[in-house]
Design a protein around this motif. Sequence first.
Motif, mmCIF file in Angstrom:
data_model
loop_
_atom_site.group_PDB
_atom_site.id
_atom_site.type_symbol
_atom_site.label_atom_id
_atom_site.label_comp_id
_atom_site.label_asym_id
_atom_site.label_seq_id
_atom_site.Cartn_x
_atom_site.Cartn_y
_atom_site.Cartn_z
ATOM 1 N N PRO A 168 26.368 32.500 -40.108
ATOM 2 C CA PRO A 168 25.418 33.142 -39.201
ATOM 3 C C PRO A 168 26.009 34.326 -38.447
ATOM 4 O O PRO A 168 25.268 35.121 -37.874
ATOM 5 C CB PRO A 168 25.023 32.006 -38.249
ATOM 6 C CG PRO A 168 26.152 31.035 -38.325
ATOM 7 C CD PRO A 168 26.679 31.112 -39.724
ATOM 8 N N THR A 228 18.375 36.288 -42.232
ATOM 9 C CA THR A 228 19.743 36.157 -41.759
ATOM 10 C C THR A 228 20.038 37.272 -40.763
ATOM 11 O O THR A 228 19.166 38.083 -40.437
ATOM 12 C CB THR A 228 20.734 36.235 -42.943
ATOM 13 O OG1 THR A 228 20.670 37.550 -43.513
ATOM 14 C CG2 THR A 228 20.386 35.218 -44.013
ATOM 15 N N ALA A 288 20.391 39.379 -37.537
ATOM 16 C CA ALA A 288 19.721 39.410 -36.242
ATOM 17 C C ALA A 288 18.345 38.755 -36.268
ATOM 18 O O ALA A 288 17.792 38.463 -35.210
ATOM 19 C CB ALA A 288 19.592 40.857 -35.760
ATOM 20 N N ASN A 289 17.784 38.529 -37.455
ATOM 21 C CA ASN A 289 16.456 37.909 -37.525
ATOM 22 C C ASN A 289 16.487 36.403 -37.757
ATOM 23 O O ASN A 289 15.421 35.782 -37.855
ATOM 24 C CB ASN A 289 15.621 38.595 -38.606
ATOM 25 C CG ASN A 289 15.038 39.899 -38.108
ATOM 26 O OD1 ASN A 289 14.203 39.915 -37.218
ATOM 27 N ND2 ASN A 289 15.518 41.004 -38.664
ATOM 28 N N ALA A 290 17.661 35.814 -37.874
ATOM 29 C CA ALA A 290 17.745 34.362 -37.936
ATOM 30 C C ALA A 290 17.300 33.796 -36.574
ATOM 31 O O ALA A 290 17.520 34.422 -35.541
ATOM 32 C CB ALA A 290 19.172 33.942 -38.256
ATOM 33 N N PRO A 291 16.612 32.659 -36.547
ATOM 34 C CA PRO A 291 16.338 31.709 -37.624
ATOM 35 C C PRO A 291 14.937 31.836 -38.225
ATOM 36 O O PRO A 291 14.352 30.838 -38.650
ATOM 37 C CB PRO A 291 16.492 30.372 -36.908
ATOM 38 C CG PRO A 291 15.887 30.649 -35.548
ATOM 39 C CD PRO A 291 16.262 32.080 -35.220
ATOM 40 N N SER A 315 15.366 37.372 -33.266
ATOM 41 C CA SER A 315 16.224 36.621 -32.347
ATOM 42 C C SER A 315 16.086 37.085 -30.903
ATOM 43 O O SER A 315 16.388 36.331 -29.974
ATOM 44 C CB SER A 315 17.693 36.722 -32.780
ATOM 45 O OG SER A 315 18.136 38.065 -32.764
ATOM 46 N N THR A 316 15.611 38.315 -30.697
ATOM 47 C CA THR A 316 15.486 38.844 -29.337
ATOM 48 C C THR A 316 14.174 38.454 -28.666
ATOM 49 O O THR A 316 14.021 38.664 -27.459
ATOM 50 C CB THR A 316 15.610 40.376 -29.337
ATOM 51 O OG1 THR A 316 14.485 40.948 -30.049
ATOM 52 C CG2 THR A 316 16.902 40.821 -30.004
ATOM 53 N N ALA A 351 12.171 35.417 -29.992
ATOM 54 C CA ALA A 351 11.684 34.163 -30.566
ATOM 55 C C ALA A 351 10.951 33.307 -29.532
ATOM 56 O O ALA A 351 9.982 32.598 -29.864
ATOM 57 C CB ALA A 351 12.845 33.386 -31.175
#
Length: 210
Positions: free
Chosen positions: A60, A134, A136-139, A181-182, A184
């Motif tokens: 990650p 994967t 910065a856009n995980a999860p 991720s910023t 969610a």
Amino acid sequence: MSDSGEGDFEFERRFVARDVPAELLEATPTLIVQSYLLAADGYAVRVRVQAPGVPAVQDPGLDELLLLERYVDRVEFASVTVKGPMVAGTRYEAERELDPVMGIEIVRRGPARVAKLRHAVWLGDDGWVIDVFTGANAPLVVAEVERGGPVTDLAIPSFCVTEVTTDHRFANDALASRPFSTWAAELDAELAEHGPVFLSELGTNRRLEP
């Protein structure tokens, strides 16, 4: 791009997915890394490279570019695509294949990137792709179905928690500049307050247990 005789248009519906059954996910999916040379008001110019057969579990801590470099020797396909705004599951999309070396070099230099692991599965009457993002856009996980014409009367898998077909925040070109991720927590708050959303103007939706 649609191959149905409809020209440069794609017909798709997209959903946020959670708790996807493990048996639906491939052990070695296809890695997709793409860069957006333009992304504004639903219009986009995208360069994509694809590397098949990579491990489904990734570190990650790897960002999109480092992930590309790890598997750059496996890249077999590249393309440049011009997209227009999404309107009720239909979007203009014109694609041209590129030499993989050219695609890699453009993605390396691109200003905004997205990386995801793409799994393909057949559910009910439709072929689906499940994109596990994967970097910065995980999860974020998005399940998508595409047809040769409008996607109507859809059997929606139970792991699809809400539809985002017309929610531009979840378009890949938007995620490249504002990673999931910023924000969610925004989605969780919306689901808690308003519940899930599914398009009602595209026929009858029904739930499908995978």
